[in-house]
Design a protein around this motif. Structure first.
Motif, short mmCIF file in Angstrom:
data_model
loop_
_atom_site.label_atom_id
_atom_site.label_comp_id
_atom_site.label_asym_id
_atom_site.label_seq_id
_atom_site.Cartn_x
_atom_site.Cartn_y
_atom_site.Cartn_z
N TRP A 93 5.38 -7.60 3.92
CA TRP A 93 4.37 -6.55 4.01
C TRP A 93 4.19 -6.15 5.46
CZ3 TRP A 93 3.61 -4.66 -0.48
CH2 TRP A 93 3.56 -5.48 -1.61
N SER A 94 4.12 -4.87 5.68
CA SER A 94 3.84 -4.35 7.01
C SER A 94 2.33 -4.18 7.13
CB SER A 94 4.56 -3.02 7.24
OG SER A 94 4.17 -2.49 8.49
N PHE A 95 1.64 -5.29 7.42
CA PHE A 95 0.19 -5.23 7.57
C PHE A 95 -0.21 -4.37 8.76
CE2 PHE A 95 0.65 -9.22 5.15
CZ PHE A 95 -0.08 -8.85 4.04
N GLU A 96 0.67 -4.27 9.76
CA GLU A 96 0.36 -3.43 10.90
C GLU A 96 0.32 -1.95 10.50
OE1 GLU A 96 3.03 -5.33 10.22
OE2 GLU A 96 4.59 -5.01 11.71
N ALA A 97 1.12 -1.55 9.52
CA ALA A 97 1.05 -0.17 9.01
C ALA A 97 -0.27 0.05 8.29
CB ALA A 97 2.23 0.12 8.08
N ALA A 98 -0.68 -0.94 7.49
CA ALA A 98 -1.96 -0.84 6.78
C ALA A 98 -3.11 -0.76 7.77
CB ALA A 98 -2.14 -2.02 5.83
N CYS A 99 -3.07 -1.59 8.78
CA CYS A 99 -4.11 -1.59 9.81
C CYS A 99 -4.17 -0.22 10.49
CB CYS A 99 -3.83 -2.68 10.83
SG CYS A 99 -5.07 -2.83 12.11
N SER A 100 -3.02 0.36 10.76
CA SER A 100 -2.97 1.67 11.40
C SER A 100 -3.59 2.75 10.52
CB SER A 100 -1.52 2.05 11.71
OG SER A 100 -0.95 1.11 12.59
N ILE A 102 -5.88 2.37 8.31
CA ILE A 102 -7.34 2.17 8.31
C ILE A 102 -7.95 2.64 9.62
CG2 ILE A 102 -9.14 0.40 8.32
CD1 ILE A 102 -7.32 -1.17 6.31
N LEU A 103 -7.38 2.23 10.74
CA LEU A 103 -7.95 2.58 12.04
C LEU A 103 -7.86 4.07 12.33
CD1 LEU A 103 -6.71 -0.40 14.23
CD2 LEU A 103 -8.99 -0.05 13.27
N LEU A 104 -6.79 4.70 11.87
CA LEU A 104 -6.62 6.14 12.09
C LEU A 104 -7.40 6.97 11.06
CD1 LEU A 104 -2.82 6.13 12.95
CD2 LEU A 104 -4.70 6.64 14.52
N GLU A 105 -8.05 6.28 10.14
CA GLU A 105 -8.85 6.92 9.08
C GLU A 105 -8.03 7.93 8.28
OE1 GLU A 105 -12.35 8.44 11.04
OE2 GLU A 105 -13.13 6.42 11.37
N ILE A 106 -6.84 7.50 7.89
CA ILE A 106 -5.97 8.31 7.03
C ILE A 106 -6.37 8.00 5.60
CG2 ILE A 106 -3.61 8.71 6.27
CD1 ILE A 106 -2.72 7.94 9.12
N ASN A 107 -7.00 8.96 4.95
CA ASN A 107 -7.49 8.74 3.59
C ASN A 107 -6.43 9.00 2.53
OD1 ASN A 107 -10.12 7.96 4.37
ND2 ASN A 107 -10.63 10.12 4.72
N ASP A 108 -5.47 9.85 2.82
CA ASP A 108 -4.42 10.15 1.85
C ASP A 108 -3.11 9.57 2.37
OD1 ASP A 108 -2.78 11.06 -0.12
OD2 ASP A 108 -3.04 13.19 0.33
N ASP A 109 -2.80 8.37 1.93
CA ASP A 109 -1.59 7.66 2.38
C ASP A 109 -0.52 7.60 1.31
OD1 ASP A 109 -3.03 5.98 0.71
OD2 ASP A 109 -2.43 4.18 1.77
N LYS A 110 -0.67 8.40 0.25
CA LYS A 110 0.25 8.30 -0.89
C LYS A 110 1.71 8.53 -0.52
CE LYS A 110 -3.10 9.41 -4.51
NZ LYS A 110 -4.26 9.24 -3.65
N LEU A 116 8.82 -0.03 0.31
CA LEU A 116 8.57 -1.32 -0.34
C LEU A 116 7.65 -2.22 0.48
CD1 LEU A 116 12.19 -2.21 -1.50
CD2 LEU A 116 10.29 -1.41 -2.91
N TYR A 117 7.64 -2.05 1.78
CA TYR A 117 6.91 -2.95 2.67
C TYR A 117 5.48 -2.48 2.94
CZ TYR A 117 11.88 -3.34 3.45
OH TYR A 117 13.23 -3.44 3.26
N TYR A 118 5.13 -1.31 2.45
CA TYR A 118 3.80 -0.78 2.70
C TYR A 118 2.81 -1.35 1.68
CZ TYR A 118 -0.04 2.47 3.39
OH TYR A 118 -1.27 3.01 3.65
N PRO A 119 1.77 -2.06 2.12
CA PRO A 119 0.83 -2.70 1.19
C PRO A 119 -0.21 -1.72 0.63
CG PRO A 119 0.26 -3.27 3.43
CD PRO A 119 1.49 -2.42 3.52
N LYS A 120 0.28 -0.83 -0.25
CA LYS A 120 -0.57 0.23 -0.79
C LYS A 120 -1.75 -0.32 -1.58
CE LYS A 120 2.45 0.81 -4.73
NZ LYS A 120 3.48 1.60 -5.34
N LEU A 122 -3.46 -3.00 -0.98
CA LEU A 122 -4.46 -3.44 0.00
C LEU A 122 -5.26 -2.24 0.50
CD1 LEU A 122 -5.60 -5.74 1.78
CD2 LEU A 122 -3.82 -5.16 3.44
N ILE A 123 -4.58 -1.15 0.79
CA ILE A 123 -5.26 0.06 1.26
C ILE A 123 -6.12 0.64 0.14
CG2 ILE A 123 -4.92 2.42 2.09
CD1 ILE A 123 -4.37 0.29 4.18
N ALA A 124 -5.63 0.64 -1.08
CA ALA A 124 -6.43 1.14 -2.21
C ALA A 124 -7.70 0.31 -2.36
CB ALA A 124 -5.60 1.11 -3.50
#
Length: 196
Positions: A93-100, A102-110, A116-120, A122-124
């Protein structure tokens, strides 16, 4: 702040070494170190570019580039390719992508869901989580105050340390939390339990 203390280490020897780490930590602490180096440009340079723009569309383009190369560019890390061996594999999992996100306040990450490595999930969960008053109290219960041995107790009450059995005792605010000498233990921390 507890994450920052872990990253920085006791003498802050790790503080200000990596731009991405400092950028992440600066969201909760404006007094972080100045730094312009990305220690591991592959793949983290693209992740750093995601923070340069105020436009989420531009940030998402950089996140795409980051996630596209994330696994391949991390070929030298110990966990890489452990899915090919027996045992020890718990997914990547790329938790650093998830953190980004969240921090960048990207609400639509679909558009990142295809990686495969994006923890969707967790973001949901992050976007849907809204604790009730009772849950907030439950969460606060587990946010313990931990103070290093040899420092003053900031609050009167019962304190304990996992470094010693039956260590629970009452300390007044301002009292020094005692050192406990144990071979191979490392630093000892006292945790606040309750006031009475």
């Amino acid at each position: 702040m507890s994450v920052a203390k872990l990253v920085d280490r006791e003498n802050q020897e790790n503080g200000g070494k990596d731009w991405i780490v400092e950028e992440f930590l600066a969201f909760s602490d404006d007094n972080r170190f100045d730094c312009s180096d990305v220690l591991f440009p592959q793949p983290y340079f693209e992740l750093s570019n995601a923070f340069v723009s105020q436009d989420n569309k531009v940030s998402l383009k950089h996140l795409h580039k980051f996630l596209k190369k994330w696994y391949k560019d991390l070929a030298g890390v110990p966990w890489h390719d452990t899915h090919k061996a027996d045992g020890g594999y718990y997914r990547y999992w790329s938790f650093e992508a998830a953190c980004s996100v969240i921090l960048l306040e990207i609400n639509d990450d679909k558009e990142l869901y295809d990686y495969l490595y994006y923890p969707k999930d967790l973001i949901a969960f992050y976007h849907s989580f809204n604790p009730t008053a009772g849950e907030e109290n439950l969460l606060n219960k587990y946010n313990r105050i931990a103070i290093k041995a040899g420092e003053k107790a900031p609050q009167s009450g019962y304190w304990f340390t996992v470094a010693s059995n039956n260590s629970r005792q009452y300390f007044n605010a301002g009292e020094i939390l005692p050192e406990i000498k144990k071979q191979d233990w490392g630093e000892v921390y006292w945790q606040f339990e309750k006031e009475e």
